[in-house]
Scaffold this active site. Sequence first.
Site, PDB file in Angstrom:
ATOM      1  N   HIS A 128       1.091  -1.776  -0.156  1.00  0.00           N
ATOM      2  CA  HIS A 128      -0.002   0.298   0.136  1.00  0.00           C
ATOM      3  C   HIS A 128       1.036   1.447  -0.064  1.00  0.00           C
ATOM      4  CE1 HIS A 128      -3.321  -2.523   0.740  1.00  0.00           C
ATOM      5  NE2 HIS A 128      -2.269  -3.082   1.616  1.00  0.00           N
TER       6      HIS A 128
ATOM      7  N   ASN B   4      -6.680   0.611  -3.276  1.00  0.00           N
ATOM      8  CA  ASN B   4      -7.878   1.029  -1.741  1.00  0.00           C
ATOM      9  C   ASN B   4      -7.237   2.259  -1.255  1.00  0.00           C
ATOM     10  OD1 ASN B   4      -5.721   0.126  -0.525  1.00  0.00           O
ATOM     11  ND2 ASN B   4      -6.926  -0.656   1.372  1.00  0.00           N
TER      12      ASN B   4
ATOM     13  N   HIS C 235      -8.708  -9.966  -1.060  1.00  0.00           N
ATOM     14  CA  HIS C 235      -8.691 -10.334  -0.482  1.00  0.00           C
ATOM     15  C   HIS C 235     -10.158 -11.050   0.896  1.00  0.00           C
ATOM     16  CE1 HIS C 235      -9.081  -7.400   3.931  1.00  0.00           C
ATOM     17  NE2 HIS C 235      -9.477  -8.347   3.989  1.00  0.00           N
TER      18      HIS C 235
ATOM     19  N   ASP D  96       2.207  -7.014   2.262  1.00  0.00           N
ATOM     20  CA  ASP D  96       0.823  -6.341   2.504  1.00  0.00           C
ATOM     21  C   ASP D  96       1.115  -4.981   2.978  1.00  0.00           C
ATOM     22  OD1 ASP D  96      -1.453  -4.893   2.628  1.00  0.00           O
ATOM     23  OD2 ASP D  96      -2.487  -6.725   4.429  1.00  0.00           O
TER      24      ASP D  96
HETATM   25 ZN    ZN Z   1      -6.426  -7.495   3.140  1.00  0.00          ZN
HETATM   26 ZN    ZN Z   2      -3.919  -5.123   1.940  1.00  0.00          ZN
END
Ligand code: ZN
Ligand code: ZN
Length: 448
Positions: free
Chosen positions: A76, A108, A193, A319
Amino acid sequence: MSRLFSPPRAPAELLIAGAHVLDPREQIDERCDILIREGHIAELGPPGSLAEPPDGERLDGTGKHAFPGFVDPHVHLRTPGQEYKEDIETGTMAAAAGGFCAVAAMPNTDPVVDDAAVLRSLTDTARSSARVPVGFLASITRGLEGTELTEMAELRDAGALGFTDDGKPVISAGMLRKALQYQRLSGGVVALHEEDPALSGDGVMHEGAVSAWLGLAGIPSVSESTMVARDGALALYEGARVHFQHVSCVESLSAIERLKEAGARVSAEVCPHHLTLTEDIVRTLDSRFKMNPPLRSEADRRALVDALRRGLIDCVATDHAPHARHEKEVPFEQAPMGTTGLETAFAALFTELVMPGELELATVVERMTAGGGLFGLPTPRIAPGQPANICLVDLSAKWEVGARGYASKSDNCCFHGRAFHGRVVLTLAAGAPAFRAPLLAEVGVLAR
Ligand SMILES: [Zn+2]
Ligand SMILES: [Zn+2]
């Protein structure tokens, strides 16, 4: 078309002399000289056999290990919209410091990467400021709302590596089925996810003995595994290509095993924190240990290590999920989920799994370099003719995580303060130097 984006950089002219080269795919596990010309591996030879390029550099690799550069299919970078947590430049600096030569960023963000204009502005930014090449996943549904599909073909044309609503599951099976049908036409992997919100509810940690003891709401393993089974069945039925993100529990592994045996085109990743930590550490109520999926039981952790060893899980992904201090320094229940991980992934696995003998070093290297190939990217190799994607690691170097700060803008690392072995000292990405440990120059290891 290349789906990795980075600025043009001066190609390396370099001899890495006498490092222990370990590339399981090339079946190399011995000391070698690596000659790099114009950013490509020109020649490998026995130690002492090769000379540095004219006007190039000689780097003494004695006592160090050279691996193919790691590839992280799940990070991310928080841009656009949350640049106070991370951006493309700092996120890829963290990647380079961890030995990664490429990463894939999740959509996201704010706005969500759900149309080609947002994606193009990101690829432009990466072309000017990425330290290592970055690929971008676009969202499956508009605004991650789960109700309307994005223009997947158009997003693929604009460079999307694949599609994910990461941070959230695709709740509607009908919506996911439609996405899988489009995926077959547009290409690109659908990464999932897996979590059933009806089961995870307002849980903040793994549902089990520790959550009961702490009196905290739990997220049961079946919240993940039932969705893995459902979506795997859809992938099998549609002949689509699905990747399961951050698999965390033994029930999901059983589902993935059955799917693979049935011929489903599925792959899976696991995170260093799920391989090395358990729910027990949440007793500290330190919000650095709050992530989604949560740290599970010791039985889950052991099963994940075993699945990674035998290849049921295909790759390691961090992640990497940066959050600002003011967001994390609140009571455990209120803190956002996520840990950073790019700068510590290798050292965590080396120290916690390789040194105690749970995993072979070669297995860790193979799984940390496999993530790009699953998304159709070339896999880094240490072989003549290949672009230089290499990380040089001092396995004997001991360091304290965070003692010298982080390259990431955020410090919410679940390994903060730990003493790890294995320090990345040099990263070459796409033929150019992306990271060099300051220490090397200080102690005069670099010699021209
Ligand atoms: Zn996730
Ligand atoms: Zn993630």
